[in-house]
Scaffold this motif. Structure first.
Motif, PDB file in Angstrom:
ATOM      1  N   ARG A  10       0.826  -1.214   0.000  1.00 42.50           N
ATOM      2  CA  ARG A  10       0.000   0.000   0.000  1.00 42.50           C
ATOM      3  C   ARG A  10       0.858   1.259   0.000  1.00 42.50           C
ATOM      4  N   ALA A  11       1.940   1.238   0.773  1.00 44.63           N
ATOM      5  CA  ALA A  11       2.823   2.400   0.800  1.00 44.63           C
ATOM      6  C   ALA A  11       3.437   2.644  -0.584  1.00 44.63           C
ATOM      7  N   LEU A  12       3.850   1.575  -1.250  1.00 41.40           N
ATOM      8  CA  LEU A  12       4.406   1.721  -2.592  1.00 41.40           C
ATOM      9  C   LEU A  12       3.339   2.169  -3.586  1.00 41.40           C
ATOM     10  N   ASP A  13       2.101   1.694  -3.423  1.00 39.00           N
ATOM     11  CA  ASP A  13       1.005   2.149  -4.283  1.00 39.00           C
ATOM     12  C   ASP A  13       0.815   3.662  -4.155  1.00 39.00           C
ATOM     13  N   ILE A  14       0.947   4.164  -2.925  1.00 40.04           N
ATOM     14  CA  ILE A  14       0.806   5.607  -2.711  1.00 40.04           C
ATOM     15  C   ILE A  14       1.927   6.353  -3.426  1.00 40.04           C
ATOM     16  N   LEU A  15       3.155   5.901  -3.266  1.00 45.55           N
ATOM     17  CA  LEU A  15       4.277   6.578  -3.919  1.00 45.55           C
ATOM     18  C   LEU A  15       4.124   6.559  -5.432  1.00 45.55           C
ATOM     19  N   GLU A  16       3.621   5.474  -5.979  1.00 44.30           N
ATOM     20  CA  GLU A  16       3.483   5.365  -7.429  1.00 44.30           C
ATOM     21  C   GLU A  16       2.371   6.246  -7.982  1.00 44.30           C
ATOM     22  N   LEU A  17       1.472   6.702  -7.121  1.00 42.57           N
ATOM     23  CA  LEU A  17       0.462   7.661  -7.578  1.00 42.57           C
ATOM     24  C   LEU A  17       1.098   8.963  -8.051  1.00 42.57           C
ATOM     25  N   PHE A  18       2.279   9.264  -7.485  1.00 43.48           N
ATOM     26  CA  PHE A  18       2.941  10.525  -7.822  1.00 43.48           C
ATOM     27  C   PHE A  18       3.645  10.474  -9.180  1.00 43.48           C
ATOM     28  N   LEU A  19       3.627   9.310  -9.821  1.00 42.78           N
ATOM     29  CA  LEU A  19       4.192   9.218 -11.162  1.00 42.78           C
ATOM     30  C   LEU A  19       3.312   9.927 -12.183  1.00 42.78           C
ATOM     31  N   LEU A  36      -8.813   2.741  -0.269  1.00 47.95           N
ATOM     32  CA  LEU A  36      -8.334   2.295   1.029  1.00 47.95           C
ATOM     33  C   LEU A  36      -9.081   3.018   2.143  1.00 47.95           C
ATOM     34  N   PRO A  37      -9.133   2.438   3.341  1.00 50.55           N
ATOM     35  CA  PRO A  37      -9.764   3.128   4.477  1.00 50.55           C
ATOM     36  C   PRO A  37      -9.026   4.429   4.798  1.00 50.55           C
ATOM     37  N   ARG A  38      -9.793   5.450   5.232  1.00 44.84           N
ATOM     38  CA  ARG A  38      -9.186   6.745   5.519  1.00 44.84           C
ATOM     39  C   ARG A  38      -8.117   6.651   6.608  1.00 44.84           C
ATOM     40  N   THR A  39      -8.407   5.857   7.657  1.00 42.44           N
ATOM     41  CA  THR A  39      -7.439   5.721   8.753  1.00 42.44           C
ATOM     42  C   THR A  39      -6.132   5.128   8.246  1.00 42.44           C
ATOM     43  N   THR A  40      -6.228   4.107   7.406  1.00 42.18           N
ATOM     44  CA  THR A  40      -5.024   3.471   6.845  1.00 42.18           C
ATOM     45  C   THR A  40      -4.222   4.469   6.026  1.00 42.18           C
ATOM     46  N   VAL A  41      -4.910   5.265   5.201  1.00 41.88           N
ATOM     47  CA  VAL A  41      -4.228   6.247   4.358  1.00 41.88           C
ATOM     48  C   VAL A  41      -3.502   7.278   5.219  1.00 41.88           C
ATOM     49  N   HIS A  42      -4.162   7.782   6.242  1.00 40.11           N
ATOM     50  CA  HIS A  42      -3.527   8.785   7.103  1.00 40.11           C
ATOM     51  C   HIS A  42      -2.291   8.197   7.794  1.00 40.11           C
ATOM     52  N   GLU A  43      -2.373   6.950   8.253  1.00 36.50           N
ATOM     53  CA  GLU A  43      -1.227   6.321   8.916  1.00 36.50           C
ATOM     54  C   GLU A  43      -0.066   6.142   7.929  1.00 36.50           C
ATOM     55  N   LEU A  44      -0.386   5.719   6.717  1.00 36.97           N
ATOM     56  CA  LEU A  44       0.663   5.525   5.719  1.00 36.97           C
ATOM     57  C   LEU A  44       1.297   6.852   5.312  1.00 36.97           C
ATOM     58  N   LEU A  45       0.477   7.876   5.112  1.00 35.42           N
ATOM     59  CA  LEU A  45       1.013   9.183   4.746  1.00 35.42           C
ATOM     60  C   LEU A  45       1.895   9.746   5.850  1.00 35.42           C
ATOM     61  N   THR A  46       1.462   9.584   7.090  1.00 34.30           N
ATOM     62  CA  THR A  46       2.258  10.063   8.224  1.00 34.30           C
ATOM     63  C   THR A  46       3.605   9.348   8.287  1.00 34.30           C
ATOM     64  N   THR A  47       3.585   8.040   8.064  1.00 30.21           N
ATOM     65  CA  THR A  47       4.820   7.254   8.082  1.00 30.21           C
ATOM     66  C   THR A  47       5.760   7.682   6.967  1.00 30.21           C
ATOM     67  N   LEU A  48       5.227   7.819   5.760  1.00 30.10           N
ATOM     68  CA  LEU A  48       6.053   8.207   4.620  1.00 30.10           C
ATOM     69  C   LEU A  48       6.619   9.613   4.794  1.00 30.10           C
TER      70      LEU A  48
END
Length: 256
Positions: A10-19, A36-48
């Protein structure tokens, strides 16, 4: 093939959106596009963002763009591509000069990975191949690269390690390895006598980047039927010249 880790995927999917797009995305954008669930997205964005793979966009509250860490990874990838491409070219030139097998390799932990190999026109059975990993202490390129490490980093890599043998001539004693590396540092050339292949000896020289750091090593491998002290000295000079040529291609201009 091992199991994929969902969170990493999921984290890599997020990064690849920026392509694609304009380079800035919000949490709702990611949620909508990846389902994806909003909570999951916020946690992944915060981590990245915490790891500098993403950074908030000041003029667009709630939006993120790619961070410096992605640039660093991309730059390193480009450097490796340049090293491999230039390494193959220089290896070809050296092989054309001596008609022996030439390698270019990089260090990873206590192993070497061959990024270029040009074979001799003579049939020579070798354990090496482009992309293959071998124990650094059994090869001339590996010993050259280990010898180029700062002392503290070298000790961190070899302390407490068990050194396996590839032939009866392989160095397996840590103190003997330290002595061998000290001799290599003094000479500036690494030699391997039948330590990875019972029928082959090699010489290797260091390859430096634009900052003067040793990033690879270039070696010439010779069957024992064509090996002699005189041949060793000839090939040591040729390996040093080839490594210097490759270093210049990588931007090195300093002293050796």
């Amino acid at each position: 093939m091992g199991r994929l880790v969902p969170a990493v995927t999921r984290a890599l999917d997020i990064l690849e959106l920026f392509l694609e797009g304009d380079g800035a995305l919000s949490a709702p954008d990611v949620t909508r596009r990846l389902q994806l669930p909003r909570t999951t997205v916020h946690e992944l964005l915060t981590t990245l963002a915490t790891r500098s793979y993403l950074v908030p966009v000041p003029e667009q509250p709630g939006h993120y763009r790619l961070g410096v860490r992605t640039y660093q990874l991309g730059s390193r990838y480009a450097e490796q591509l340049d090293l491999a491409a230039e390494g193959r070219q220089v290896a070809r030139e050296v092989a054309d000069t001596c008609d022996e097998t030439v390698h270019v390799a990089v260090l990873e932990d206590t192993d070497v990975i061959y990024i270029a190999k040009v074979d001799s026109t003579h049939a020579v059975r070798m354990v090496s191949a482009a992309g293959r990993r071998l124990p650094a202490h059994c090869t001339s390129v590996g010993k050259m690269l280990l010898a180029s490490l700062p002392e503290a980093e070298l000790e961190a890599r070899i302390a407490g390690r068990e050194f396996t043998a590839m032939t009866v001539n392989s160095i397996t004693d840590p103190d003997a390895l330290r002595d061998a590396l000290a001799a290599i540092r003094a000479r500036g050339i690494a030699v391997e006598h039948q330590e990875s292949n019972p029928d082959v000896s090699c010489v290797a020289a260091p390859v430096r980047d634009s900052a003067g750091h040793v990033v690879a090593a270039l070696s010439i491998s010779v069957p024992m039927s064509r090996w002699s002290d005189e041949r060793e000295n000839e090939l040591a000079e040729l390996a040093a010249k080839g490594a210097a040529d490759l270093s210049v291609r990588l931007g090195h201009r300093g002293a050796w």
